[in-house]
Write a protein that holds these residues in place. Structure first.
Motif, PDB file in Angstrom:
ATOM      1  N   LEU B 158      -7.237   1.563  -6.900  1.00 52.67           N
ATOM      2  CA  LEU B 158      -7.527   3.001  -7.005  1.00 52.67           C
ATOM      3  C   LEU B 158      -8.898   3.243  -7.627  1.00 52.67           C
ATOM      4  O   LEU B 158      -9.650   4.110  -7.191  1.00 52.67           O
ATOM      5  N   LYS B 161     -11.459   2.817  -5.112  1.00 58.78           N
ATOM      6  CA  LYS B 161     -11.572   3.930  -4.168  1.00 58.78           C
ATOM      7  C   LYS B 161     -12.328   5.113  -4.784  1.00 58.78           C
ATOM      8  O   LYS B 161     -13.211   5.693  -4.162  1.00 58.78           O
ATOM      9  N   TYR B 162     -11.913   5.455  -6.033  1.00 58.53           N
ATOM     10  CA  TYR B 162     -12.437   6.704  -6.596  1.00 58.53           C
ATOM     11  C   TYR B 162     -13.637   6.521  -7.528  1.00 58.53           C
ATOM     12  O   TYR B 162     -14.197   7.505  -8.001  1.00 58.53           O
TER      13      TYR B 162
ATOM     14  N   GLY C  35     -10.168  -5.233   7.348  1.00 60.32           N
ATOM     15  CA  GLY C  35     -10.448  -4.304   6.262  1.00 60.32           C
ATOM     16  C   GLY C  35      -9.302  -3.339   6.042  1.00 60.32           C
ATOM     17  O   GLY C  35      -9.486  -2.263   5.500  1.00 60.32           O
ATOM     18  N   VAL C 191       1.919   6.518  -5.037  1.00 62.23           N
ATOM     19  CA  VAL C 191       0.468   6.297  -4.888  1.00 62.23           C
ATOM     20  C   VAL C 191       0.138   5.392  -3.688  1.00 62.23           C
ATOM     21  O   VAL C 191      -1.017   5.045  -3.455  1.00 62.23           O
ATOM     22  N   GLU C 194      -2.565   6.505  -1.308  1.00 59.42           N
ATOM     23  CA  GLU C 194      -3.907   6.377  -1.902  1.00 59.42           C
ATOM     24  C   GLU C 194      -4.435   4.948  -1.789  1.00 59.42           C
ATOM     25  O   GLU C 194      -5.594   4.717  -1.473  1.00 59.42           O
ATOM     26  N   ILE C 195      -3.542   4.004  -2.085  1.00 58.86           N
ATOM     27  CA  ILE C 195      -3.937   2.591  -2.022  1.00 58.86           C
ATOM     28  C   ILE C 195      -4.311   2.207  -0.593  1.00 58.86           C
ATOM     29  O   ILE C 195      -5.326   1.551  -0.348  1.00 58.86           O
ATOM     30  N   ASP C 197      -5.342   4.107   1.831  1.00 59.31           N
ATOM     31  CA  ASP C 197      -6.634   4.710   2.139  1.00 59.31           C
ATOM     32  C   ASP C 197      -7.768   3.893   1.536  1.00 59.31           C
ATOM     33  O   ASP C 197      -8.762   3.611   2.196  1.00 59.31           O
ATOM     34  N   ALA C 198      -7.579   3.513   0.277  1.00 58.68           N
ATOM     35  CA  ALA C 198      -8.620   2.759  -0.429  1.00 58.68           C
ATOM     36  C   ALA C 198      -8.968   1.505   0.360  1.00 58.68           C
ATOM     37  O   ALA C 198     -10.132   1.177   0.564  1.00 58.68           O
ATOM     38  N   GLN C 199      -7.927   0.799   0.832  1.00 57.47           N
ATOM     39  CA  GLN C 199      -8.181  -0.464   1.522  1.00 57.47           C
ATOM     40  C   GLN C 199      -8.707  -0.236   2.929  1.00 57.47           C
ATOM     41  O   GLN C 199      -9.510  -1.016   3.429  1.00 57.47           O
ATOM     42  N   PHE C 202     -12.595   0.232   3.463  1.00 57.25           N
ATOM     43  CA  PHE C 202     -13.441  -0.957   3.678  1.00 57.25           C
ATOM     44  C   PHE C 202     -13.821  -1.073   5.154  1.00 57.25           C
ATOM     45  O   PHE C 202     -14.935  -1.344   5.512  1.00 57.25           O
ATOM     46  N   LYS C 203     -12.780  -0.901   5.996  1.00 60.09           N
ATOM     47  CA  LYS C 203     -12.990  -1.122   7.411  1.00 60.09           C
ATOM     48  C   LYS C 203     -14.028  -0.163   7.954  1.00 60.09           C
ATOM     49  O   LYS C 203     -14.947  -0.564   8.662  1.00 60.09           O
TER      50      LYS C 203
END
Lengths: 208, 208, 208, 208
Positions: B158, B161-162, C35, C191, C194-195, C197-199, C202-203
């Motif tokens: 997280l 990401k942020y 990614g 969450v 969110e995680i 999305d975070a990963q 990368f892609k």
């Protein structure tokens, strides 16, 4: 002796072999990172099996309490080189390290065994950390060329089969094979300079 | 700086991580061989990537020549424990060893970070042998429970990401999860004695 | 039965576990190369020990000749996920593969065991090539979150100690810990988006 | 082409190499478990580097879109045998398997290359499961004796150094070394029966 006891006895030797394999393998990596020729080609390690230890103790009349002192190859490392000349280089590298101390050396390359066996043997002292503190153990390091190793592997299998009674015609063939190995190692040595140059040229390129 | 140079700089750290992983994994083995409960459950190691090193250097305004001195976690070891109580036991084990020296400690378990992060951090000095002789490097050892590690992994994603701008509702959830982790670790601690007994009973059986 | 016979019986199961671990680990790699977020966090494998097989055969009154047929978990794979939602995703991935066939499923997450045990179990058929030709064997795949796995590990140790006679106060504590695990998994699920999305970001970055 | 794209292209080849190495290594295990002589001594695998692929594509005028089709050795497996006779045995084992299909064979042992190079080459088709379904890829399997491999390693380094312009005296030495290798392999073959007996005798003992 109970299996539990054996495990506790052998434990520091397992650790010794694991640490030494990591360390010698890393030397290969270090040469590669410099783009330079590595005198070490492969590293292998093994801890002697309980049955082999007992067999050796019996044969050499070593009482159980003296095993760790008198059997020097409970921890065994084998370093394989491409060329005969690399063997001496590896001995020098070991000699300079401060994390191991050479106890004794045997040069079975200059002084080939009657069987045809050739190798350079070192006995070293090496310290490991256990839950009970520092323990100093012995380990044997055998240094050989790929060709010598090839011969020794074959000979070991045959020794295992025949024990002390290997027939004369098998001995003869092994001896001929040992000659072919020496011839091969000599031809190889004659191109060693070329190979080393080839590998060093990586470095020069990489740094430009 | 050229990739070749980086490789030569990072080389001793790669070796440090490899040696430390072997050594800490072997402790698990040593406990198992005694039939005893091991305070260490898992060991992981990594060398910081070049881009992470550069990012940290930039953020902390560290000139390139001071990187090895000022960035203490180029070599990183993570030790995972089952129970909170095991963490202190691991610190004691490290403290007694003669092959590493503790430079500094940070107890983020007693002093949880505001984000909810908990872990015990050690910076150690460790010596490796290179082709140029002995080199003393720094390494960071993070000691955590499985539950703390779980939380930290999620929080790391997280954060990535942020960056500095994590929304309040996410922060809130992370904080609630951190509470669940603490509750879990406390329940676990309450059965720790039972687990240790269970594992020690192997030993007694094995020795009978 | 002789040890030699056991080795020959277990051999295809060893191969099954080795192949499956490579294959599932590679899925993690495949997601990372894209990614993208991987629903698989860790993969572990083990072949049941001879003594565990014999114990289970005795308990369930399975004659030796039916062991391979009736004991479905001689080969065992454990897949660890970060989030509860990932478990179903992994089941779907397995379902689509043409190199394994699902024989049966048990959902101990919807239907938690009275002990508090939660996990998703699959029995699959899998074919390996041996020197005597193709052999179709069974394997069990357990899919769990990190948190569930943590609880199961602790419970397994306690079961081992107390067999069928676990004291009530221990049962109570395990049950409380199971509740903390569920709370933790729920916070984590909140969450998950969110995680992921975070990963995935990368892609997008990598492809620009 | 972007690094991300290359990773996705090479991914199934990485998986192919990993699976094949596990499978061939397991054959060694299977022979050992039977107490029998294994025709396979060592297994190595590698995926061709991006730069090697591009170099080969350029040299052979292969357009990028045909790379997977026309470059047959993106996935490469090397199987090392002790004796020349083992090579044919390994080819037979591969031939009987239902998880790989032989596309073509080249026997550089019967038909030695002018350089002195000897090896048996197979191109196979092999199917892997990816997230997008089944993918059928090609892989090259090189089968050689330890002695042949030794020579090939040396020759490869010299080729790398001199490209197309290897001096005549180096060629001559390599050719002499190739002769020594053939002599060595012949001496070894003459004791092969003895070695196989030695290793099979384990089995008889174990089964008594």
């Amino acid at each position: 002796m109970k299996i539990q006891m054996w495990r506790e006895i052998l434990d520091p030797y397992v650790l010794t072999v694991d640490e030494l394999v990591v360390k010698f393998n890393h030397l290969i990596e270090e040469y590669r990172n410099m783009g330079a020729y590595s005198p070490i080609e492969q590293v292998h390690g093994r801890v002697k099996t309980i049955s082999s230890i007992l067999e050796k103790a019996q044969k050499k009349e070593i009482p159980l309490k003296d095993i760790e002192d008198k059997i020097e190859d409970i921890a065994g490392i084998r370093i394989i080189c491409q060329f005969v000349e690399d063997i001496q280089k590896v001995v020098e590298i070991i000699n300079k390290r401060t994390d191991m101390e050479i106890k004794s050396e045997k040069d079975y390359i200059k002084n080939m065994k009657s069987s045809g066996y050739r190798s350079y043997h070192l006995i070293i002292y090496y310290s490991v950390q256990t839950l009970e503190g520092t323990k100093k153990v012995q380990a044997e390091i055998q240094i050989r060329t790929l060709a010598m190793n090839f011969w020794a592997t074959i000979e070991h299998s045959l020794q295992y089969k025949y024990k002390q009674n290997m027939p004369e015609h098998i001995k003869g063939r092994l001896s001929k094979a040992a000659d072919a190995i020496i011839a091969l190692d000599q031809e190889m040595s004659s191109v060693r300079g070329e190979i080393m140059d080839a590998q060093n040229s990586f470095k020069i390129k990489a740094n430009m």
